[in-house]
Scaffold this active site. Structure first.
Site, PDB file in Angstrom:
ATOM      1  N   CYS A 113       0.843  -1.267  -0.132  1.00 31.72           N
ATOM      2  CA  CYS A 113      -0.149   0.070   0.079  1.00 31.72           C
ATOM      3  C   CYS A 113       0.867   1.199  -0.083  1.00 31.72           C
ATOM      4  O   CYS A 113       0.183   2.476  -0.115  1.00 31.72           O
ATOM      5  CB  CYS A 113      -0.960  -0.178   1.078  1.00 31.72           C
ATOM      6  SG  CYS A 113      -1.739  -1.627   1.265  1.00 31.72           S
ATOM      7  N   HIS A 249      -3.528   6.706   2.224  1.00 32.85           N
ATOM      8  CA  HIS A 249      -4.000   5.422   1.630  1.00 32.85           C
ATOM      9  C   HIS A 249      -5.331   5.054   2.264  1.00 32.85           C
ATOM     10  O   HIS A 249      -5.524   5.200   3.419  1.00 32.85           O
ATOM     11  CB  HIS A 249      -2.873   4.365   2.002  1.00 32.85           C
ATOM     12  CG  HIS A 249      -3.575   2.871   1.980  1.00 32.85           C
ATOM     13  ND1 HIS A 249      -4.132   2.448   0.707  1.00 32.85           N
ATOM     14  CD2 HIS A 249      -3.475   1.815   2.694  1.00 32.85           C
ATOM     15  CE1 HIS A 249      -4.429   1.201   0.955  1.00 32.85           C
ATOM     16  NE2 HIS A 249      -4.064   0.913   2.191  1.00 32.85           N
ATOM     17  N   ASN A 279     -10.290  -1.004  -0.138  1.00 30.04           N
ATOM     18  CA  ASN A 279      -8.925  -0.901  -0.115  1.00 30.04           C
ATOM     19  C   ASN A 279      -8.408  -1.158  -1.264  1.00 30.04           C
ATOM     20  O   ASN A 279      -8.521  -2.571  -1.584  1.00 30.04           O
ATOM     21  CB  ASN A 279      -8.543  -1.374   1.321  1.00 30.04           C
ATOM     22  CG  ASN A 279      -7.091  -1.419   1.398  1.00 30.04           C
ATOM     23  OD1 ASN A 279      -6.154  -0.864   0.435  1.00 30.04           O
ATOM     24  ND2 ASN A 279      -6.344  -1.678   2.641  1.00 30.04           N
TER      25      ASN A 279
END
Ligand code: ACO
Length: 322
Positions: A113, A249, A279
């Protein structure tokens, strides 16, 4: 010279899976997912052709068109992903081929990420050294192929998609950036590659999926992001008030609210699309950037704080002037 973003693009699969869809697959419900994560739906690829390479190419084409540059103008292509279609060649080389970016050097970055931030920082370093002048940086993930669709604690969290930016070497743009990693906590968030089955090793051939210690990830993110922010603000001689937007993020809305609370900042400084996209790991920040760019939210001169954090453990952050 520093990195300046001059074009953005993104791609989200048409197929949308709502929390009610998730409840048909595993024992969960909209209330649990919404309150713990803020996620309402996620986009998922829905054909073998709609894969990591395809999504990266679509986002890249849009970013290129937005920038006004041609594919042959690109010096370097970096793709941040943990879900490539091939072990080799890299997704970046596949993108290069499809775009016809014949002069570009192309490679992938595996930093989960934080991958898109690692890409920005790497390109900024190239620009500072004068090695390259233009870059295409992509964050792309097909996480739906590496999550266990029978594990309710992970499958509801993730989505598929791609985001891309075109950057050029300029007098202004990147103000300060950092990146880091701590392999001693590798077990917190992981996904094994395929196992060896050579004549001397007998392994079970079970596929492995994403494993996550959610609470450890939560604590890591809420500690690390403000730490990175303070370091960069100090380096740049700026304060919290100078930053127009915090683009973090998009792991989970509770992480964003906890960070905002810790910094005593209002949530309207933290744009988010986690409710719609889930996500998307390395893709989450460039998808969000593209949305904000095309909505006209980002103005010339806006100061942005970008921060990614994830498996490795890895983290990256940047203060950018738009
Ligand atoms: N639906 C219903 N119940 C569930 C679900 C689900 N989808 N998933 C887990 N549960 C249950 C568990 O089985 C457990 O039940 P039990 O008490 O009977 O054993 C209960 O809910 C609590 O489980 P926890 O794992 O303790 O739940 P927690 O409150 O920690 O929330 C979450 C989990 C949302 C993942 C949280 O830890 C979190 O926000 N972590 C941050 C990590 C994150 O967002 N990761 C994203 C990927 S990593 C990255 O991008 C960097």
């Amino acid at each position: 010279m520093r990195l300046k973003i001059i074009g953005t693009g993104s791609y989200l699969p048409e197929k949308i899976a709502t929390n009610d869809h998730m409840a048909q697959l595993v024992e969960t419900n909209d209330e649990w997912i919404s309150t713990r994560t803020g996620i309402k739906q996620r986009h998922l690829v829905s054909s073998p052709e709609e894969n990591t390479t395809y999504m990266a190419i679509q986002a890249a084409k849009k970013a290129l068109a937005d920038s006004g540059l041609q594919a042959e103008d690109i010096d370097v292509i970096l793709v941040a992903t943990v879900s490539s279609d091939y072990v080799t060649p890299s997704t970046a080389c596949m993108v290069q081929k499809e775009l016809g970016a014949s002069h570009a050097v192309s490679f992938d970055i595996n930093a989960a990420c934080a991958g898109f931030l690692f890409g920005l920082n790497t390109v900024d370093a190239y620009f500072r050294c004068g090695v390259y002048q233009t870059a295409l940086i992509i964050g792309v993930e097909t996480l739906s192929k590496i999550v266990d669709w029978s594990d309710r604690s992970t499958c509801v969290l993730f989505g598929d998609g791609a985001g891309a930016v075109i950057a050029k070497a300029d007098e202004s743009g990147m103000i300060a950036c950092l990146q880091g990693s701590d392999g001693t906590h590798a077990e917190v968030l992981s996904c094994k590659a395929r196992s060896n089955n050579n004549p001397y090793i007998s392994t079970d051939k079970n596929l492995d999926y994403v494993f996550m210690n959610g609470q450890e990830v939560f604590k890591f993110a809420v500690r690390k992001v403000p730490e990175c922010l303070n370091l960069l603000l100090e380096q740049a001689n700026l304060t919290l008030e100078d930053v127009d937007y915090y683009l973090l993020h998009q792991a989970n809305y509770r992480i964003l609210t906890s960070i905002a609370k810790k910094l005593h900042l209002p949530m309207d400084k933290f744009p988010s699309n986690v409710d719609r996209c889930g996500n998307t790991s390395a893709a989450s920040i460039p998808i969000l950037l593209d949305e904000l760019n095309h909505k006209g939210v980002l103005k010339e001169g806006s100061i942005l704080f970008l921060s990614g954090f994830g498996a490795g453990l890895t983290w990256g952050a940047a203060l950018l002037k738009w």
